[in-house]
Motif scaffolding. Structure first.
Motif, short mmCIF file in Angstrom:
data_model
loop_
_atom_site.label_atom_id
_atom_site.label_comp_id
_atom_site.label_asym_id
_atom_site.label_seq_id
_atom_site.Cartn_x
_atom_site.Cartn_y
_atom_site.Cartn_z
N GLY A 38 5.52 15.56 -10.56
CA GLY A 38 6.16 15.33 -11.67
C GLY A 38 7.29 14.36 -12.16
N ARG A 39 7.63 13.78 -10.60
CA ARG A 39 8.84 12.61 -11.28
C ARG A 39 7.99 11.02 -11.18
NH1 ARG A 39 9.09 14.11 -5.31
NH2 ARG A 39 8.42 12.45 -4.79
N HIS A 40 7.34 11.18 -12.99
CA HIS A 40 7.32 10.45 -13.63
C HIS A 40 8.38 9.44 -13.79
CE1 HIS A 40 3.89 12.79 -15.86
NE2 HIS A 40 4.26 12.86 -15.23
N THR A 41 9.68 9.43 -14.47
CA THR A 41 10.27 7.75 -14.53
C THR A 41 10.37 7.05 -12.86
OG1 THR A 41 11.77 8.73 -15.96
CG2 THR A 41 12.82 7.05 -14.35
N GLN A 42 9.94 8.01 -11.54
CA GLN A 42 10.79 7.03 -10.66
C GLN A 42 8.83 7.11 -9.96
OE1 GLN A 42 13.14 7.83 -9.19
NE2 GLN A 42 12.20 5.83 -7.86
N ALA A 43 7.97 7.63 -10.66
CA ALA A 43 7.32 6.60 -10.31
C ALA A 43 6.57 4.92 -11.24
CB ALA A 43 5.75 7.93 -10.35
N TYR A 44 7.37 5.62 -12.89
CA TYR A 44 7.45 4.29 -13.27
C TYR A 44 8.13 2.80 -12.49
CZ TYR A 44 9.22 1.09 -16.73
OH TYR A 44 9.14 -0.43 -17.24
N GLU B 187 0.87 -1.58 0.24
CA GLU B 187 0.08 0.04 -0.76
C GLU B 187 0.86 1.42 -0.10
OE1 GLU B 187 -2.18 -0.57 3.24
OE2 GLU B 187 -3.40 -2.23 2.35
N GLU B 188 2.17 0.72 0.20
CA GLU B 188 2.48 2.52 0.88
C GLU B 188 3.69 2.63 -0.39
OE1 GLU B 188 5.37 2.82 4.21
OE2 GLU B 188 3.56 2.09 5.30
N LEU B 189 3.96 1.82 -1.09
CA LEU B 189 4.47 1.53 -2.68
C LEU B 189 3.94 1.70 -3.38
CD1 LEU B 189 7.45 1.27 -4.20
CD2 LEU B 189 6.35 -1.15 -4.30
N MET B 190 2.69 1.75 -3.60
CA MET B 190 1.19 3.01 -4.38
C MET B 190 1.25 4.00 -4.36
SD MET B 190 -0.80 2.64 -7.11
CE MET B 190 -0.97 0.85 -7.36
N GLU B 191 1.18 4.10 -2.44
CA GLU B 191 1.17 5.85 -2.13
C GLU B 191 2.13 6.97 -2.45
OE1 GLU B 191 1.97 7.53 1.71
OE2 GLU B 191 0.06 6.91 2.45
N LEU B 192 3.20 5.67 -2.30
CA LEU B 192 4.79 6.48 -3.25
C LEU B 192 4.75 6.73 -4.83
CD1 LEU B 192 7.44 8.32 -2.36
CD2 LEU B 192 8.69 5.32 -2.64
N GLY B 193 4.11 5.74 -5.69
CA GLY B 193 3.73 6.29 -7.03
C GLY B 193 3.16 7.18 -7.03
N ARG B 194 2.27 7.51 -6.70
CA ARG B 194 0.91 8.14 -6.98
C ARG B 194 2.01 9.60 -6.23
NH1 ARG B 194 -3.91 4.76 -4.64
NH2 ARG B 194 -4.57 3.95 -6.66
N GLU B 195 2.87 9.44 -5.07
CA GLU B 195 2.90 11.25 -4.59
C GLU B 195 3.82 11.43 -5.67
OE1 GLU B 195 6.98 11.34 -1.93
OE2 GLU B 195 4.72 10.88 -0.74
N HIS B 196 4.45 10.28 -6.75
CA HIS B 196 5.64 10.40 -7.83
C HIS B 196 4.95 11.90 -8.33
CE1 HIS B 196 9.56 9.36 -6.04
NE2 HIS B 196 9.22 7.43 -5.68
N LEU B 197 3.60 10.71 -9.28
CA LEU B 197 3.05 11.79 -10.34
C LEU B 197 2.84 12.59 -9.68
CD1 LEU B 197 0.74 8.52 -11.59
CD2 LEU B 197 2.76 9.78 -12.63
N GLY B 198 1.82 12.96 -8.48
CA GLY B 198 1.76 14.36 -8.30
C GLY B 198 2.87 15.00 -8.36
N ALA C 40 1.73 0.85 -17.99
CA ALA C 40 1.10 1.00 -19.51
C ALA C 40 1.51 2.57 -20.68
CB ALA C 40 -0.14 0.46 -19.86
N LEU C 41 1.14 3.61 -19.91
CA LEU C 41 1.45 5.40 -20.29
C LEU C 41 2.61 5.56 -20.54
CD1 LEU C 41 0.18 7.41 -21.36
CD2 LEU C 41 -0.40 8.17 -18.84
N TYR C 42 3.30 5.07 -19.94
CA TYR C 42 4.82 5.40 -19.83
C TYR C 42 6.05 5.00 -20.71
CZ TYR C 42 9.76 6.16 -17.58
OH TYR C 42 11.03 6.81 -17.66
N LEU C 43 5.14 3.67 -20.49
CA LEU C 43 5.66 3.12 -21.71
C LEU C 43 5.62 3.76 -23.01
CD1 LEU C 43 5.47 -0.98 -20.72
CD2 LEU C 43 7.90 1.10 -20.19
N ALA C 44 4.35 3.70 -23.42
CA ALA C 44 3.58 4.31 -24.30
C ALA C 44 4.55 5.63 -24.76
CB ALA C 44 2.31 5.02 -24.36
N GLU C 45 4.99 6.47 -23.50
CA GLU C 45 5.21 8.04 -23.80
C GLU C 45 6.91 7.69 -24.47
OE1 GLU C 45 2.75 10.81 -20.82
OE2 GLU C 45 4.80 9.65 -19.88
#
Length: 219
Positions: free
Chosen positions: A84-90, A71-82, A122-127
């Motif tokens: 602008g750390r897209h690579t780290q979110a991926y 759950e915390e890893l999911m939360e961290l990924g969303r925090e990265h997205l918010g 999927a979105l990150y890989l497409a970009e």
């Protein structure tokens, strides 16, 4: 009959103690990795935090610290997205998915988190594939292709997983029974007599062990 009941209770008690020990070990290791992940996250060392969250998932159990780590890893990924750390979110979402997929047995653990992570991956890989010159429609279309691939998880061999468990339990129980036969000093039996008495158990031991090994290759 009472003698056999007593032996069965001894075997069951030993098996219960073994599983309790294993569950305790898994929680101990998962909680240790979770604490390390939190410390690195607090220090903004996100790469190390991801790694230790992932290692906590390697000790996955349907309860406890590994659940919290997911759950915390999911939360961290969303925090990265918010932020602008897209690579780290991926990286966070990919490790979350990889850790949970690796923990599959006769069921898929935390399918809700996997399904939530898939669109971001999927979105990150497409970009990355199409580059900044691509239109948003092109990126979304490519992301849908990746999402279909990620959504089509390999089938889980439920039957083979149950056979793996059955083979392991049969092997353990037969092993304890053989120990009782060959090391029971209360009965004055020679080795040949003990072998004759334990023939069926020896056969069960060999078959259960073979079933366990074979099932693990098929599950």
């Amino acid at each position: 009959m009472n003698k056999y009941k007593k032996q069965i209770m001894i075997v069951l008690s030993i098996a219960a103690a073994f599983f309790a020990f294993w569950a305790g070990l898994m929680e101990y290791r998962a909680s240790g990795e979770l604490e390390k992940a939190r410390a690195f996250r607090e220090a903004s060392n996100y790469e190390a935090a991801d790694r230790h969250y992932f290692q906590a998932l390697n000790w996955y159990a349907p309860w406890g610290s590994s659940q919290t780590a997911a759950e915390e890893l999911m939360e961290l990924g969303r925090e990265h997205l918010g932020q602008g750390r897209h690579t780290q979110a991926y990286q966070s979402f990919l490790r979350l998915r990889g850790g949970l997929m690796a923990a599959r047995s006769f069921y898929l653990p935390r399918a809700d988190l996997i399904e939530a992570a898939n669109p971001f991956i999927a979105l990150y890989l497409a970009e990355q594939k199409l580059g900044p010159q691509a239109s948003r429609d092109e990126i979304n279309a490519q992301a849908q292709l990746y999402l279909q691939l990620y959504a089509e998880n390999p089938p889980i061999g439920e039957g083979w997983h149950f056979l793996t468990i059955a083979g392991f339990l049969g092997w353990v129980i037969a092993g304890f029974r053989l120990i009782a036969i060959f090391f029971d000093n209360r009965r004055l039996l020679n080795v040949r007599q003990r072998f004759q008495q334990g023939r069926a158990v020896i056969l069960l031991f060999i078959c259960a062990y073979g079933l366990w090994l074979f099932s693990m290759t098929r599950a």
